[in-house]
Design a protein around this motif. Structure first.
Motif, PDB file in Angstrom:
ATOM      1  N   ILE A 113      -2.908  35.623 -72.348  1.00 31.20           N
ATOM      2  CA  ILE A 113      -3.775  36.226 -71.336  1.00 31.20           C
ATOM      3  C   ILE A 113      -4.802  35.163 -70.956  1.00 31.20           C
ATOM      4  CG2 ILE A 113      -5.521  37.994 -70.893  1.00 31.20           C
ATOM      5  CD1 ILE A 113      -3.950  39.803 -72.802  1.00 31.20           C
ATOM      6  N   GLN A 114      -4.944  34.915 -69.660  1.00 30.16           N
ATOM      7  CA  GLN A 114      -5.850  33.852 -69.223  1.00 30.16           C
ATOM      8  C   GLN A 114      -6.505  34.197 -67.893  1.00 30.16           C
ATOM      9  OE1 GLN A 114      -3.248  30.321 -67.912  1.00 30.16           O
ATOM     10  NE2 GLN A 114      -1.993  31.399 -69.410  1.00 30.16           N
ATOM     11  N   GLU A 115      -7.586  33.499 -67.616  1.00 31.55           N
ATOM     12  CA  GLU A 115      -8.306  33.670 -66.372  1.00 31.55           C
ATOM     13  C   GLU A 115      -7.864  32.569 -65.402  1.00 31.55           C
ATOM     14  OE1 GLU A 115     -12.841  34.881 -65.144  1.00 31.55           O
ATOM     15  OE2 GLU A 115     -12.420  34.124 -67.148  1.00 31.55           O
ATOM     16  N   VAL A 116      -7.559  32.977 -64.176  1.00 28.52           N
ATOM     17  CA  VAL A 116      -7.039  32.048 -63.174  1.00 28.52           C
ATOM     18  C   VAL A 116      -7.843  32.221 -61.896  1.00 28.52           C
ATOM     19  CG1 VAL A 116      -4.986  31.424 -61.819  1.00 28.52           C
ATOM     20  CG2 VAL A 116      -4.714  32.258 -64.150  1.00 28.52           C
ATOM     21  N   GLY A 117      -8.117  31.119 -61.211  1.00 32.47           N
ATOM     22  CA  GLY A 117      -8.827  31.181 -59.929  1.00 32.47           C
ATOM     23  C   GLY A 117      -8.030  31.965 -58.899  1.00 32.47           C
ATOM     24  N   ARG A 118      -8.701  32.741 -58.088  1.00 32.72           N
ATOM     25  CA  ARG A 118      -8.024  33.567 -57.076  1.00 32.72           C
ATOM     26  C   ARG A 118      -7.265  32.720 -56.071  1.00 32.72           C
ATOM     27  NH1 ARG A 118     -10.872  38.975 -55.609  1.00 32.72           N
ATOM     28  NH2 ARG A 118      -9.078  39.026 -54.255  1.00 32.72           N
ATOM     29  N   ALA A 119      -7.681  31.473 -55.887  1.00 30.74           N
ATOM     30  CA  ALA A 119      -6.990  30.589 -54.944  1.00 30.74           C
ATOM     31  C   ALA A 119      -5.552  30.293 -55.386  1.00 30.74           C
ATOM     32  CB  ALA A 119      -7.760  29.285 -54.789  1.00 30.74           C
ATOM     33  N   ALA A 120      -5.223  30.557 -56.637  1.00 27.58           N
ATOM     34  CA  ALA A 120      -3.873  30.301 -57.142  1.00 27.58           C
ATOM     35  C   ALA A 120      -2.857  31.317 -56.626  1.00 27.58           C
ATOM     36  CB  ALA A 120      -3.880  30.323 -58.671  1.00 27.58           C
ATOM     37  N   PHE A 121      -3.323  32.393 -55.993  1.00 28.57           N
ATOM     38  CA  PHE A 121      -2.423  33.450 -55.542  1.00 28.57           C
ATOM     39  C   PHE A 121      -2.161  33.346 -54.047  1.00 28.57           C
ATOM     40  CE2 PHE A 121      -4.404  34.891 -59.405  1.00 28.57           C
ATOM     41  CZ  PHE A 121      -3.306  35.358 -60.118  1.00 28.57           C
ATOM     42  N   PRO A 122      -0.982  33.780 -53.603  1.00 25.67           N
ATOM     43  CA  PRO A 122      -0.601  33.628 -52.194  1.00 25.67           C
ATOM     44  C   PRO A 122      -1.289  34.629 -51.263  1.00 25.67           C
ATOM     45  CG  PRO A 122       1.133  34.763 -53.392  1.00 25.67           C
ATOM     46  CD  PRO A 122       0.102  34.333 -54.404  1.00 25.67           C
ATOM     47  N   MET A 123      -2.083  35.559 -51.817  1.00 19.88           N
ATOM     48  CA  MET A 123      -2.740  36.564 -50.982  1.00 19.88           C
ATOM     49  C   MET A 123      -4.135  36.855 -51.523  1.00 19.88           C
ATOM     50  SD  MET A 123      -0.646  39.855 -52.541  1.00 19.88           S
ATOM     51  CE  MET A 123       0.470  39.802 -51.244  1.00 19.88           C
ATOM     52  N   ASP A 124      -4.965  37.403 -50.683  1.00 19.20           N
ATOM     53  CA  ASP A 124      -6.338  37.731 -51.082  1.00 19.20           C
ATOM     54  C   ASP A 124      -6.445  39.129 -51.686  1.00 19.20           C
ATOM     55  OD1 ASP A 124      -7.354  35.299 -50.239  1.00 19.20           O
ATOM     56  OD2 ASP A 124      -7.661  36.009 -48.195  1.00 19.20           O
ATOM     57  N   ASP A 125      -5.599  40.039 -51.235  1.00 17.28           N
ATOM     58  CA  ASP A 125      -5.680  41.436 -51.656  1.00 17.28           C
ATOM     59  C   ASP A 125      -4.910  41.629 -52.965  1.00 17.28           C
ATOM     60  OD1 ASP A 125      -6.350  44.098 -51.527  1.00 17.28           O
ATOM     61  OD2 ASP A 125      -4.669  44.626 -50.211  1.00 17.28           O
ATOM     62  N   LEU A 126      -5.584  41.362 -54.090  1.00 14.93           N
ATOM     63  CA  LEU A 126      -4.973  41.471 -55.408  1.00 14.93           C
ATOM     64  C   LEU A 126      -5.374  42.781 -56.073  1.00 14.93           C
ATOM     65  CD1 LEU A 126      -5.667  37.869 -56.779  1.00 14.93           C
ATOM     66  CD2 LEU A 126      -3.592  38.715 -55.665  1.00 14.93           C
ATOM     67  N   ALA A 127      -4.469  43.293 -56.930  1.00 18.94           N
ATOM     68  CA  ALA A 127      -4.756  44.528 -57.657  1.00 18.94           C
ATOM     69  C   ALA A 127      -4.112  44.474 -59.035  1.00 18.94           C
ATOM     70  CB  ALA A 127      -4.218  45.727 -56.870  1.00 18.94           C
ATOM     71  N   THR A 141       1.482  38.928 -64.670  1.00 18.20           N
ATOM     72  CA  THR A 141       0.992  40.260 -64.309  1.00 18.20           C
ATOM     73  C   THR A 141      -0.531  40.232 -64.229  1.00 18.20           C
ATOM     74  OG1 THR A 141       2.846  41.254 -65.507  1.00 18.20           O
ATOM     75  CG2 THR A 141       0.992  42.700 -64.961  1.00 18.20           C
ATOM     76  N   ILE A 142      -1.083  40.723 -63.132  1.00 17.39           N
ATOM     77  CA  ILE A 142      -2.536  40.778 -62.980  1.00 17.39           C
ATOM     78  C   ILE A 142      -3.071  41.961 -63.787  1.00 17.39           C
ATOM     79  CG2 ILE A 142      -4.446  41.147 -61.365  1.00 17.39           C
ATOM     80  CD1 ILE A 142      -2.839  39.647 -59.284  1.00 17.39           C
ATOM     81  N   LEU A 143      -4.024  41.678 -64.663  1.00 17.09           N
ATOM     82  CA  LEU A 143      -4.656  42.712 -65.481  1.00 17.09           C
ATOM     83  C   LEU A 143      -5.966  43.191 -64.883  1.00 17.09           C
ATOM     84  CD1 LEU A 143      -4.112  41.169 -69.034  1.00 17.09           C
ATOM     85  CD2 LEU A 143      -2.709  42.892 -67.870  1.00 17.09           C
ATOM     86  N   GLU A 144      -6.736  42.236 -64.323  1.00 14.41           N
ATOM     87  CA  GLU A 144      -8.066  42.563 -63.792  1.00 14.41           C
ATOM     88  C   GLU A 144      -8.389  41.581 -62.674  1.00 14.41           C
ATOM     89  OE1 GLU A 144     -12.630  42.321 -65.465  1.00 14.41           O
ATOM     90  OE2 GLU A 144     -11.020  42.804 -66.890  1.00 14.41           O
ATOM     91  N   ALA A 198      -8.939  36.007 -61.562  1.00  9.36           N
ATOM     92  CA  ALA A 198      -8.132  37.159 -61.966  1.00  9.36           C
ATOM     93  C   ALA A 198      -7.725  36.942 -63.415  1.00  9.36           C
ATOM     94  CB  ALA A 198      -6.899  37.287 -61.084  1.00  9.36           C
ATOM     95  N   LEU A 199      -7.739  38.003 -64.185  1.00  9.51           N
ATOM     96  CA  LEU A 199      -7.261  37.953 -65.559  1.00  9.51           C
ATOM     97  C   LEU A 199      -5.781  38.276 -65.505  1.00  9.51           C
ATOM     98  CD1 LEU A 199      -8.334  37.544 -68.457  1.00  9.51           C
ATOM     99  CD2 LEU A 199      -8.515  40.035 -68.616  1.00  9.51           C
ATOM    100  N   VAL A 200      -4.948  37.345 -66.007  1.00  7.75           N
ATOM    101  CA  VAL A 200      -3.496  37.516 -65.918  1.00  7.75           C
ATOM    102  C   VAL A 200      -2.851  37.466 -67.291  1.00  7.75           C
ATOM    103  CG1 VAL A 200      -3.397  36.524 -63.587  1.00  7.75           C
ATOM    104  CG2 VAL A 200      -3.023  35.053 -65.570  1.00  7.75           C
TER     105      VAL A 200
END
Length: 168
Positions: A77-91, A108-111, A117-119
């Protein structure tokens, strides 16, 4: 013909968890699984259970986490910058496939946090006991092209047109 290394196996399966919840069903999708035995195309525990079976065999097998996707590892489980994802609307609960050290992995996004984002990079089935109902449909010798590629070829591929670099 019995399932052994260098043979292409076609089978149907129903995958359930210990509570009996169906997680995957190849019959429902009407797409059997085809794999090259002995080439790490499927998890080792399942391959071991299938060894020696032949077409027409139906059986169930239960795999402990160590035989399947391994134990659940909190360190993944790790924290990742939101810029690493292909979209802004994460859940929470969203899943993405990303490159990993051992090939593609599911994240899998946890938070979702303001800038991160915590993944969870554990396989979604890590730590779970898996129950398979198996039906072996066919077993055949792999051709040279399949051995070279390390997996069965789609039916429309002419084996003589596949570059043969690793075949014996």
């Amino acid at each position: 013909m019995r399932i052994a290394p260098q043979r292409v196996v076609t089978l149907h399966y129903v995958l359930s968890d210990e509570q009996g919840t169906v997680l995957d069903d190849s019959r429902a999708r009407q797409v059997p699984l085809e794999y090259l035995h002995g080439h790490d195309n499927i998890m080792a525990g399942l391959e071991h259970a299938l060894e020696g079976s032949e077409a027409g065999t139906e059986f169930s097998v239960t795999l402990a986490p160590a035989e399947a996707y391994g134990p659940y590892n909190e360190a993944l489980i790790q924290e990742v910058g939101r810029a690493a994802f292909p979209m802004d609307d994460l859940a929470p609960g969203m899943r993405f496939q990303t490159p990993g050290d051992d090939g593609p992995q599911v994240v899998t996004i946890l938070e979702v946090r303001p800038d991160t984002a915590l993944v969870d990079t554990n396989h979604p089935l890590a730590g779970k006991t898996l129950c398979y109902q198996l039906a072996v449909l066919s077993v055949r010798e792999a051709n040279r092209a399949e051995l070279a590629k390390g997996h069965p070829l789609p039916p429309h591929v002419d084996p003589s047109q596949v570059e043969d670099r690793k075949a014996p």
